[in-house]
Each structure stands twice: as C-alpha cells, then as structure tokens.
Design an enzyme around this catalytic site. Structure first.
Site, short mmCIF file in Angstrom:
data_model
loop_
_atom_site.label_atom_id
_atom_site.label_comp_id
_atom_site.label_asym_id
_atom_site.label_seq_id
_atom_site.Cartn_x
_atom_site.Cartn_y
_atom_site.Cartn_z
N SER A 262 0.89 -1.26 -0.08
CA SER A 262 -0.03 -0.10 -0.05
C SER A 262 0.93 1.25 0.05
CB SER A 262 -1.10 0.02 1.30
OG SER A 262 -0.11 0.50 2.31
N LYS A 263 0.12 2.26 -0.12
CA LYS A 263 0.89 3.60 -0.14
C LYS A 263 1.54 3.84 0.83
CE LYS A 263 -1.78 5.69 -3.92
NZ LYS A 263 -2.20 7.11 -4.44
#
Ligand code: GLU
Length: 503
Positions: A262-263
């Site tokens: 994920s970011k």
C-alpha cells in the site's frame, strides 16, 4: 491480427502515482512499443471530490522520469482528444440515454437516506443489501414506477441516477490474456450506477465510452479492476460495441508476501513506494521517491518489469530497449508479485555498473562541485575503479574521497595493527625511494616499491599496510600503486610524512 494497437494508462489524479501504477504504465508502454502501437495517457477525473492538485503533473513527470513517455494524451493531443474526462463531460450522457432506450439501464430515484435504511434493515437481519435483479422492482426507479410517474419526477427536477440493469440468469464468459477464461453468474452482479445525479458519469461508463471512442485495442490494468470486468463486458455488448482485449496484471504484494503493497507501506518499512517524492498538499507530509533517493530510472524500470513478468530465461538485467524486445503479455503471471526492496537495490547496483562512463563521470563532477572540490585528477579512472562497490552515484564520493582529500584522521585499529616501532623509519626511507622515481606511473611505482621491499627481505605487509594508512587513512580502498600514481609523487610523499608525524 489487430493492425493499430492502442493501449492506455488511465489514472485518476487522486494523489501521487504509486509504483503499482507505474508498473501498469510500464507494461502498457512495453506492449505498445513492442507492437508498434500507441500509448495513450487519459486522465480519469470524473470524481471531482477526490481530485488532488498536482497529481496530474506528478503522473506526467513520473512517466517521463522513467523514460516511458506517452504518445498521445493531455498536452499531446492526438485525434481522440480531449484526454481529460472532465473535459469530455458532454460526451457521456447520450450513451447512458441509449442504454435506457434499449432497456439496458434505468433511472433510479432512491435517496441516499432510503438506501441507507434498506442497508440497515438488511444488516439487522444479517443480510447485505444489494441493488440488483432481486429487489430492483421494489425500489424507486423507472422499472417499478409508471412512465408518467418517471416523467413527472424527472420534469420536477427530482435527482436521479442511471443504473445498469444487469442481466438475470446468465452465465457470462469472460476472457483475459493473463487469467484465461472465466465464467460469471450474472445474478451476483449489482446494478452499478453509470451516471450520477451531479450530471457526471461514473468511472464505469466514462471508461468504456472513452476506450471505445479512443479505439483502445487492449486494456492492460491492475487486478483490482477484475471485479469490474463483467460489467464492462456487458456495457460493450449493450452498447453494440466490440470489447477490447483485457489483461489484468497481478497484485504487488508487501515484502513479507502477504497483503497488497500500500501507499503507506513504503516509508513505514523504509523504502519508497513512489517514483518521485511527493508533498501532500493538505498535510504537507512528505513521501520519499526513488529518484530523490538516488535510484536510476533504469533500475526502477528493470525492477518493475519483473513484478509479475519474466523473460523465461536467466537474464535479469534489461535495458528498456531489451524489455521492449522481450515483453510478452503471455509471460505475465497471475500470482501476486512480492515486492523486494533489497532486489531493487541489486538492480540499482547492476544498472549503475552498466551506465555509460561519461554520464557517470559527469554526475560525479556535480557531486565534487557540491563538495567544493576542484581537481585535476583523472576522474574517469577513479570512477571506474570504485564504481564496482557503489550502489548509488552518491556512494562514489564515500568510496573515493581519499583521492581528493588527504587523511586527517587515521583508523585507530589499523594503526595499532600496522604501525610498528620501526615503521616510521621505514616510511622515511620509502619517501626517499619515491622521490627518486621520475616516471610515477602505476607500473613503475609498483616495480620500484616491490623491488625495494624484496631487497630488504621484509614482508610486504610491513610496508604496504602503513603505506595504505598513510594514503587512505584506513586499511581499505583500491590498489595502492594506482592511488599513489593518480595522486602523484608530491602528494604521496606529503601523505607519508603526515602519517609519520601523526602516528
Ligand atoms: N481510473 C482507473 C484507475 O484509476 C482506471 C482503471 C482502468 O484502467 O480501467 O486506475
């Protein structure tokens, strides 16, 4: 055989492009170039609430930095523009209307309050509320209301959305280049909104209309869009259009191998997940980027290419040109691809070795000027000598600074080990030997010193170790004779004298 291959990368400008997005762009680019096709960049900004200023600029800069520019898109208008969906607003409604006219879509007037109540009621009974074939006739829409009621509602300005009427009791056959054939029971589909009450299309409608109007032949995108495939295929069919060919790329997984990368993972785990650094316009929070962390675009591209694809051979190091030659959608796998930051460093180190020497020397010159070092030393030889151990361009300085700055400190442990009682007098003698050398080439320095040591019948280490301490400050570094020859006679002797004084 499809003649004019056209692919698109269609990001929504909701923030910086994460490396998963760059991987999607890269695979589109490689596929386009391999097939003499066109790579289109389309900005999908129909959801104005999620629009983040600067994101569009970031996307363009990221693609350019990676060396995978688009052929057609925003600010590179081709025949199919505009390429920003917000500028195509006027185009979509007619297709929603056509779907209604042909019985494939319907108006729905349910307020969000009413829908929320349905959700709650269902939850209370342990069920999930889905707007679909099962209950659509019980809700407030043009399927359950009379024609007059519908006209009246629309004419009196009551907000409505347009929903797709998913077919009932059909087994839909889907094909994906990577996943093969799939079957979907249409009864599991919900009636997705195609057109919103604010007059904007949703992603689904705009995406299909644009891919059709822009003559996109292959849709290559992330696996997170696979659940939308059935709806998209049904939309093409309902609009009487041919579907493009689909290829859904595997997820990129966290380094531990479980869960989607994920970011947020990057800075938490100590590696960038963005190609370029990004400052959040709202919070001013900074996320690191590969570029700013010193990575070469060649390394990032090479690493990304291997996230879900392999050439089927042992070769791991690829230039962009080679990737274009080798790329084949058939070799993209289904299984999630584990992201490996250490492997990224390896690609970086390898690509640095392959880099054109002149470019590397130029970059090294910039580092030297930042350090206020002006020098007449042979930088090409220095760079070529130390680069083997460098991962990043900035490491070159760490590995070579002793060429430019004579040691001011000496590694204590090394001195203890190598500087014996008679070392200073041996070093004195050595300065006299060196002073007599007229041709201070590496070879000559080497032969003279070795000859002298052999003549004295002492071990090499007794001279070489203290000499290294004198020239480098520690027991590390490349070939000593080369260092001496490069820095020159005067500097070599000066460094030995300094070391005698200080040890
Ligand atoms: N706008 C979508 C995204 O942000 C595009 C998905 C697709 O390629 O169809 O990823």
């Amino acid at each position: 055989m499809i003649k004019d291959i056209r692919v698109r990368f269609a990001p929504s400008p909701t923030g910086p492009l994460h490396i998963g997005g760059v991987r999607t762009a890269l695979f589109n680019y490689l596929f386009a170039k391999k097939n003499n096709g066109t790579f289109v960049l389309r900005i999908e900004d129909t959801d104005q609430n999620r629009y983040v200023p600067g994101a569009e600029e970031y996307i363009k800069n990221a693609l350019n930095w990676c060396g995978i520019p688009f052929d057609e898109g925003i600010e590179k208008e081709g025949k199919f523009g505009p390429y920003r969906q917000s500028e195509r607003k006027h185009l979509y409604k007619q297709y929603a209307d056509q779907l209604i006219k042909d019985g494939f879509a319907y108006y729905a007037f349910d307020t969000s309050e009413a829908l929320n109540n349905h959700r709650k009621d269902h939850e209370a009974k342990g069920k999930t509320f889905i707007y679909n074939w099962h209950n659509r006739e019980k809700l407030t829409n043009s399927l359950s209301l009379s024609k007059d009621e519908v006209t009246h509602k629309i004419n009196s300005g009551i907000p409505y959305v347009i929903r797709f009427k998913s077919p009932q009791d059909e087994i839909l056959h889907l094909t994906d280049e990577i996943r093969g054939d799939m079957k979907i029971d249409t009864n599991i589909l919900d009636d997705k909104i195609l057109f919103k009450s604010d007059g904007m299309p949703t992603y689904h409608l705009a995406n299909i209309v644009d891919d059709h109007l822009m003559k996109i032949t292959h849709v290559i995108r992330g696996e997170e869009w696979l659940p939308s495939l059935a709806l998209h295929v049904l939309l093409y069919r309902s609009l009487g259009w041919d579907s493009p060919i689909f290829a859904h790329l595997p997820l990129i997984l966290k380094p531990v191998g479980k869960g989607k990368l994920s970011k947020r993972d990057g800075d938490k785990m100590g590696f960038p997940v963005f190609p370029l650094a990004w400052t959040d316009p709202k919070t001013q929070e900074i996320s690191s980027g590969y570029k700013e962390d010193g990575y070469l675009p060649e390394a990032v591209v090479n690493m990304l290419a291997f996230l879900g694809w392999n050439p089927g051979t042992e070769q791991e190091l690829f230039s962009l040109e080679e990737l274009i030659q080798e790329f084949d959608l058939k070799r993209v796998h289904k299984a999630g691809a584990k992201f490996d930051p250490e492997k990224t460093k390896w690609f970086q180190q390898q690509q640095l070795q392959k880099m054109d020497s002149d470019i590397l020397v130029d970059q090294f010159k910039n580092i030297l000027s930042e350090k206020n070092i002006s020098t007449s030393l042979d930088l090409t030889t220095i760079v070529n000598t130390v680069k083997e151990r460098a991962v990043f361009t900035m490491d070159l300085w760490e590995l070579s600074n002793f060429y430019f700055i004579s040691p001011t400190k000496y590694d204590e442990k090394a001195v203890k080990k190598a500087w014996k009682e008679d070392t200073s007098s041996l070093m004195h003698e050595l300065t006299r030997i060196l002073n007599d050398i007229t041709d201070f080439s590496e070879n000559n320095v080497s032969t003279t010193i070795k000859g002298w040591i052999t003549g004295k019948e002492i071990s090499f280490g007794r001279i070489m170790m203290p000499l290294r301490i004198a020239l480098v400050g520690s027991l590390q570094g490349p070939d000593l004779f080369q260092i001496a020859s490069l820095i020159g006679k005067e500097e070599t002797i000066k460094r030995i004298e300094n070391a005698i004084e200080n040890n």
